[in-house]
Design a protein around this motif. Structure first.
Motif, PDB file in Angstrom:
ATOM      1  N   LYS A  95       0.914  -1.104   0.352  1.00  0.00           N
ATOM      2  CA  LYS A  95       0.064   0.049  -0.070  1.00  0.00           C
ATOM      3  C   LYS A  95       0.696   1.507  -0.365  1.00  0.00           C
ATOM      4  O   LYS A  95       1.344   1.978   1.055  1.00  0.00           O
ATOM      5  CB  LYS A  95      -0.856  -0.097   1.038  1.00  0.00           C
ATOM      6  CG  LYS A  95      -1.625  -0.956   1.682  1.00  0.00           C
ATOM      7  CD  LYS A  95      -2.844  -0.527   2.384  1.00  0.00           C
ATOM      8  CE  LYS A  95      -4.459  -1.679   2.316  1.00  0.00           C
ATOM      9  NZ  LYS A  95      -5.156  -1.981   0.992  1.00  0.00           N
TER      10      LYS A  95
ATOM     11  N   TRP B 243      -6.062   2.511  -7.715  1.00  0.00           N
ATOM     12  CA  TRP B 243      -6.390   2.821  -6.595  1.00  0.00           C
ATOM     13  C   TRP B 243      -7.077   2.183  -5.426  1.00  0.00           C
ATOM     14  O   TRP B 243      -6.952   2.104  -4.437  1.00  0.00           O
ATOM     15  CB  TRP B 243      -6.955   4.184  -6.746  1.00  0.00           C
ATOM     16  CG  TRP B 243      -7.314   4.689  -7.293  1.00  0.00           C
ATOM     17  CD1 TRP B 243      -5.867   5.891  -8.074  1.00  0.00           C
ATOM     18  CD2 TRP B 243      -7.768   5.750  -8.939  1.00  0.00           C
ATOM     19  NE1 TRP B 243      -4.995   7.022  -8.526  1.00  0.00           N
ATOM     20  CE2 TRP B 243      -6.961   7.025  -9.150  1.00  0.00           C
ATOM     21  CE3 TRP B 243      -9.090   5.901  -9.429  1.00  0.00           C
ATOM     22  CZ2 TRP B 243      -6.726   7.617  -9.923  1.00  0.00           C
ATOM     23  CZ3 TRP B 243      -8.949   6.655 -10.157  1.00  0.00           C
ATOM     24  CH2 TRP B 243      -8.653   7.662 -10.793  1.00  0.00           C
TER      25      TRP B 243
ATOM     26  N   GLY C  66      -5.179   0.730  -3.960  1.00  0.00           N
ATOM     27  CA  GLY C  66      -3.793   1.756  -2.026  1.00  0.00           C
ATOM     28  C   GLY C  66      -2.919   1.808  -2.423  1.00  0.00           C
ATOM     29  O   GLY C  66      -2.220   2.659  -2.015  1.00  0.00           O
TER      30      GLY C  66
END
Length: 429
Positions: free
Chosen positions: A382, A401, A404
C-alpha cells in the motif's frame, strides 16, 4: 587495458599506440569488423545550413538539454564549448563568478599572452592553474551566461593560441575504485597539442613526472566535474599517470576513491608524410582528421562519409577541415532512434487519436482488464507509486487506487489522456 573503454570519432589502438584513421571496410579484421570502427562524436542538433552559432547559443543548448535529461546532446554542447574556450584568457590570481562545469556556464575574456601547461577548471567554478615545471599552483576563474536558439555546428581550421577548435576524438574511460593508469605521454604523432580530460563521479589525484626523471614530479587533484587541460610542456615533456590505490590524500584529508568516468577530448592528426620537402625544408605539421559526428542516439557504429552530410569549410592557411555530420534535421531519419517512423505516426498514433472515445467505451468504461495485471497491482505494498506507461484511457487507474497505490499515467495520444482525466473526475465524483 584492464578498464572499460569506449572511443568516439576515432579509435585509439593501445597495441600500436596510434589512432586508427581508417574507419572504412578496408580496415576490417578476420571477424569482418573494422578495427577503426567506433561511434561518431555527438553533434549538436542544430541547423547545419546556418554558420552563425554563438557562444550564447551553445550555453543555451547545454542548459536546455540538461533540463531535458538528454545526455548525448549535453555532451555535444560541452565538446563544442571546449572547442571555443580561450584558455589564455582565464585571469590569474583572482576570483570572479566562476566557470561552473556542473551547471554548464561559459564565457571568454580578453586574451592575455602566455598560457600555462596545465589548467584545471574545477566544479565550483575556480581553475587550478598548475605550472608544473615551477611547481606552482594558482587559482583562476571566469564568468558567464546562458539560453537557446539552436543554429549550426562550426569549427575553425586555424587554431588561435590557447584554443583547441578541432577536437575530433573522445575516449571514455571507466575507472573502478582503486584502478589507475600507467605513466605515459599521449602519442605525439597521433594527437595535436591540447589534451582535455573531464572527470565525472569520483575525484582522483593525477601525478606528473618529468620525462626520464624519477624525482621531478607534481601531484594534481582532479575534483569531480573538473576539466583538465594539458598543453605545451605538460603535453609533450611530462608523463602523466594515476597510481593504483584505493585512497588519495588531498590537503591532509584521506579521500576514498569511488567509480570515476573520464572523458578525454583530443585532436587526432592525419598521418605524417615525408619529414622533408624536395627543397630540404621541414614539411608543415599534419592537419587534423575530419570530425565525424552525429545527432543519432543511441550512437551507431559504422557511420561513413557515404552515410553522412559533408560540410567542407573554406581553406584557411592551406588547411582543410571536414565535418562529417549525420543529423536529425535532414529528411532521412530512418536511422534516428529518437524519431518516430512516419508509418507508426500515421497508422498507429493517428488511429488511437481518432478512436479515443470509442476505445474508452469498449475497454476502460466496461472494466476490461487483464487478470495478470490486476493480480500484480494487488500484490504491491500500500502506498506504492505506479507508473502506467502507455496508460491509454486510464482503465487500470481504478484497480491501482483500490489496491491503495498512487499512479502516474503517460501516453502518446493526447485524446486518450483527456479521456483518462475525464474518467478520473467521474470516479472522484
Amino acid at each position: 587495458v584492464n578498464r572499460r573503454v569506449q572511443h568516439y570519432g576515432y579509435v585509439f589502438d593501445y597495441k600500436t599506440a596510434n589512432v586508427l584513421r581508417d574507419r572504412s571496410s578496408s580496415g576490417k579484421e578476420e571477424n569482418g569488423k573494422s578495427r577503426g570502427d567506433c561511434p561518431p562524436l555527438p553533434a549538436m542538433n542544430v541547423n547545419v545550413n546556418d554558420s552563425h552559432l554563438t557562444n550564447e547559443d551553445v550555453e543555451e543548448y547545454i542548459e536546455k538539454y540538461t533540463k531535458d535529461g538528454r545526455g548525448w546532446d549535453v555532451l555535444a554542447g560541452l565538446m563544442e564549448r571546449t572547442r571555443r574556450i580561450d584558455f589564455t584568457s582565464l585571469p590569474k590570481n583572482e576570483q570572479n563568478e566562476a566557470l561552473d562545469w556542473s551547471t554548464c556556464n561559459f564565457t571568454t575574456n580578453d586574451e592575455r599572452g602566455g598560457g600555462t601547461p596545465t589548467t584545471i577548471i574545477e566544479k565550483d567554478g575556480s581553475s587550478n592553474d598548475a605550472t608544473i615545471q615551477n611547481d606552482m599552483t594558482t587559482k583562476v576563474s571566469t564568468n558567464s551566461k546562458q539560453e537557446l536558439t539552436p543554429k549550426t555546428t562550426t569549427t575553425t581550421t586555424k587554431s588561435k593560441k590557447g584554443t583547441y577548435p578541432n577536437i575530433n576524438q573522445c575516449t571514455l574511460n571507466e575507472y573502478a575504485p582503486g584502478q589507475g593508469i600507467g605513466s605515459h605521454i599521449d602519442t605525439i604523432s597521433a594527437f595535436d597539442d591540447g589534451l582535455l580530460s573531464l572527470s565525472l563521479g569520483s575525484g582522483v589525484v593525477m601525478e606528473f613526472r618529468f620525462q626520464g626523471s624519477v624525482e621531478t614530479k607534481k601531484l594534481v587533484h582532479l575534483p569531480p566535474k573538473s576539466l583538465l587541460l594539458m598543453s605545451k610542456e605538460a603535453r609533450y615533456e611530462w608523463e602523466h599517470y594515476i597510481v593504483t590505490r584505493s585512497t588519495d590524500t588531498v590537503e591532509g584529508v584521506v579521500k576514498r576513491r569511488e567509480k570515476r568516468i573520464s572523458l578525454t577530448f583530443r585532436t587526432a592528426l592525419q598521418e605524417e608524410e615525408n619529414k622533408e620537402t624536395k627543397m630540404g625544408a621541414l614539411s608543415p605539421p599534419p592537419s587534423p582528421m575530419a570530425r565525424v559526428e552525429s545527432c543519432i542516439f543511441p550512437p551507431k557504429w559504422g557511420i561513413q562519409k557515404e552515410d553522412a552530410l559533408q560540410s567542407i569549410l573554406p581553406k584557411n592557411n592551406a588547411t582543410d577541415t571536414t565535418i562529417i555530420t549525420t543529423t536529425t534535421n535532414n529528411n532521412n531519419n530512418k536511422n534516428d532512434h529518437m524519431t518516430t517512423p512516419s508509418t507508426e505516426r500515421d497508422h498507429v498514433h493517428a488511429v488511437y487519436d481518432a478512436i479515443a472515445t470509442q476505445w474508452h467505451h469498449t475497454r476502460g468504461k466496461r472494466g476490461v482488464l487483464w487478470p495478470g495485471a490486476t493480480q500484480f497491482l494487488k500484490s504491491l505494498p500500500k502506498g506504492s507509486m505506479v507508473a502506467d506507461v502507455g496508460c491509454g484511457d486510464g482503465k487500470y487507474f481504478p484497480a491501482i487506487w483500490e489496491a491503495g497505490s498512487y499512479v502516474i499515467g503517460m501516453d502518446m495520444s493526447i485524446p486518450l489522456l483527456k479521456t483518462a482525466v475525464g474518467s478520473c473526475h467521474a470516479n472522484a465524483g
